[in-house]
Scaffold this motif. Structure first.
Motif, PDB file in Angstrom:
ATOM      1  N   VAL A   1      81.763  54.313  36.835  1.00 14.76           N
ATOM      2  CA  VAL A   1      82.693  55.415  37.075  1.00 14.76           C
ATOM      3  C   VAL A   1      83.905  55.358  36.147  1.00 14.76           C
ATOM      4  O   VAL A   1      84.422  56.408  35.729  1.00 14.76           O
ATOM      5  CB  VAL A   1      83.133  55.466  38.560  1.00 14.76           C
TER       6      VAL A   1
ATOM      7  N   LEU B   1      86.807  49.459  37.100  1.00 18.34           N
ATOM      8  CA  LEU B   1      85.979  48.902  38.177  1.00 18.34           C
ATOM      9  C   LEU B   1      84.705  48.245  37.647  1.00 18.34           C
ATOM     10  O   LEU B   1      83.692  48.199  38.347  1.00 18.34           O
ATOM     11  CB  LEU B   1      85.646  49.999  39.192  1.00 18.34           C
TER      12      LEU B   1
ATOM     13  N   LEU C   1      87.573  56.954  46.251  1.00 18.76           N
ATOM     14  CA  LEU C   1      88.646  56.034  45.815  1.00 18.76           C
ATOM     15  C   LEU C   1      88.813  54.920  46.847  1.00 18.76           C
ATOM     16  O   LEU C   1      89.820  54.830  47.531  1.00 18.76           O
ATOM     17  CB  LEU C   1      89.955  56.801  45.632  1.00 18.76           C
TER      18      LEU C   1
ATOM     19  N   ALA D   1      92.314  48.935  43.359  1.00 17.76           N
ATOM     20  CA  ALA D   1      92.806  49.313  42.021  1.00 17.76           C
ATOM     21  C   ALA D   1      93.067  50.819  41.928  1.00 17.76           C
ATOM     22  O   ALA D   1      93.903  51.251  41.121  1.00 17.76           O
ATOM     23  CB  ALA D   1      91.802  48.883  40.955  1.00 17.76           C
TER      24      ALA D   1
HETATM   25  S1  SF4 Z   1      91.204  55.878  40.700  1.00 16.58           S
HETATM   26 FE1  SF4 Z   1      89.654  54.274  41.102  1.00 16.58          FE
HETATM   27  S2  SF4 Z   1      87.708  55.179  40.403  1.00 16.58           S
HETATM   28 FE2  SF4 Z   1      89.404  56.407  39.538  1.00 16.58          FE
HETATM   29  S3  SF4 Z   1      89.841  55.538  37.479  1.00 16.58           S
HETATM   30 FE3  SF4 Z   1      91.180  54.503  38.925  1.00 16.58          FE
HETATM   31  S4  SF4 Z   1      90.080  52.661  39.575  1.00 16.58           S
HETATM   32 FE4  SF4 Z   1      88.593  54.044  38.651  1.00 16.58          FE
END
Ligand code: SF4
Ligand code: SF4
Length: 316
Positions: A263, A267, A288, A292
């Protein structure tokens, strides 16, 4: 800056498990940006704050091959991808990096995130040739976490300040305008730190320095350095109300690795962030549910070159 909460719309407390299970989802509005984990998790350095714990020994994710990159580039064209980012690990540890860049610049503009410590003259000659030959831009983002060896090397390793500055000087001498990315490891305001960086860079022949301050992601090696996320560091539906989702990288980007499409670059260490084997598999919304995501929610476009609240540019 907005704050998180852990209550439902009636104001009643909600457990962490429920929050994660029912996490708000972010749709992919358009696949504007395609990231490549071109260096895998292999890096010549082993920084203490590396959020995916890269090192010379970490081959959990391996180099992307030219053939793999070209396959995804061709798929990306039909999906309307506008720009390409390359990260790792250290991209220039990948022996095919320059070939990959040359092909990519047939498709669109490219940005490489590098520690700038592997810039032999042959690589720089090739980068200059590739850049001059393309109608699209080639950006280089150089990671440096201090304006002195005393500030940088305890985080990135002994001798890395001198080696990275040598890389920056060589890039500037060849007409590149690298974006210096600086992880925010200090307390207090940013102004003095930014001013010291600008002074350093100008003294080293880089007259129009561009700087981007990045928030620390409390993942990977950084967990050992300063502790991980707290129990309340999650994104709730309430937090997403009236929130501009286009601030989040996952609303307009995906990441190609040697093991499929993820994604986002943040992550990489989360198996549930794998969305499939092709770009077509990876176009659906993503919840979400990771701590992070809370950092993304706070700071917006962490990964991209796009200016954020914590960005300073001296070339405006
Ligand atoms: S919000 Fe979560 S899924 Fe979206 S870019 Fe950031 S870490 Fe990645
Ligand atoms: S932060 Fe960058 S340079 Fe440092 S170990 Fe990780 S990938 Fe390598």
């Amino acid at each position: 800056m907005p704050t998180s909460d852990r209550s439902n719309s009636c104001g009643n407390p909600v457990s962490l498990e429920v929050l994660q299970t029912n996490a708000p989802r972010v749709a992919l509005a358009a696949l504007d940006t395609l990231w490549f984990q071109v260096g895998g998790t292999i890096c010549n350095l082993r920084c203490h704050h590396c959020f995916i714990s890269c090192s010379p020994e970490n081959d959990k994710f391996r180099f992307l091959s030219l053939d793999t990159c070209v396959g995804y580039l061709e798929e990306s064209r039909a999906l309307g991808v506008k720009e390409y980012y390359f990260t790792g690990g250290e991209p220039f540890a990948n022996p095919e990096m320059c070939d990959i860049l040359e092909r990519t610049l047939e498709f669109g503009p490219a940005t490489v995130l590098t520690n700038a410590t592997l810039f032999r003259d042959a690589i720089l000659d090739r980068l200059q040739f590739i850049d001059n030959a393309s109608i699209y831009s080639l950006e280089l983002r150089v990671s440096l976490d201090g304006y002195s060896a005393e500030m940088n090397d305890p985080i990135r390793g002994e001798g890395t300040f001198d080696r990275a500055m040598d890389g920056v000087r060589k890039l500037a001498a060849r007409g590149f305008l690298p974006i210096l990315t600086i992880a925010r490891t200090w307390d207090g305001p940013d102004d003095d730190v930014l001013a010291a960086f600008v002074k350093l860079l100008r003294e080293n022949g880089y007259q129009r320095p561009r700087l981007k301050i990045l928030p620390l992601l409390k993942l990977g090696a950084e967990v050992n350095r300063s502790g991980g996320y707290g129990a309340g560091d999650f994104v709730t539906h309430t937090m997403m109300r009236e929130y501009d989702q286009s601030r989040l990288v996952c609303s307009a980007a995906r990441l190609v690795t040697d093991q499929g499409v993820w994604v986002c670059p943040i992550l990489l260490d989360s198996p549930d962030a794998k969305m499939g084997d092709s770009l077509a598999d990876a176009l659906r919304a993503y919840p979400l549910r990771h701590a992070a995501c809370y950092t993304c929610w706070q700071y917006g476009a962490i990964c991209s070159n796009v200016a954020s609240a914590a960005t300073a540019s001296t070339d405006a």
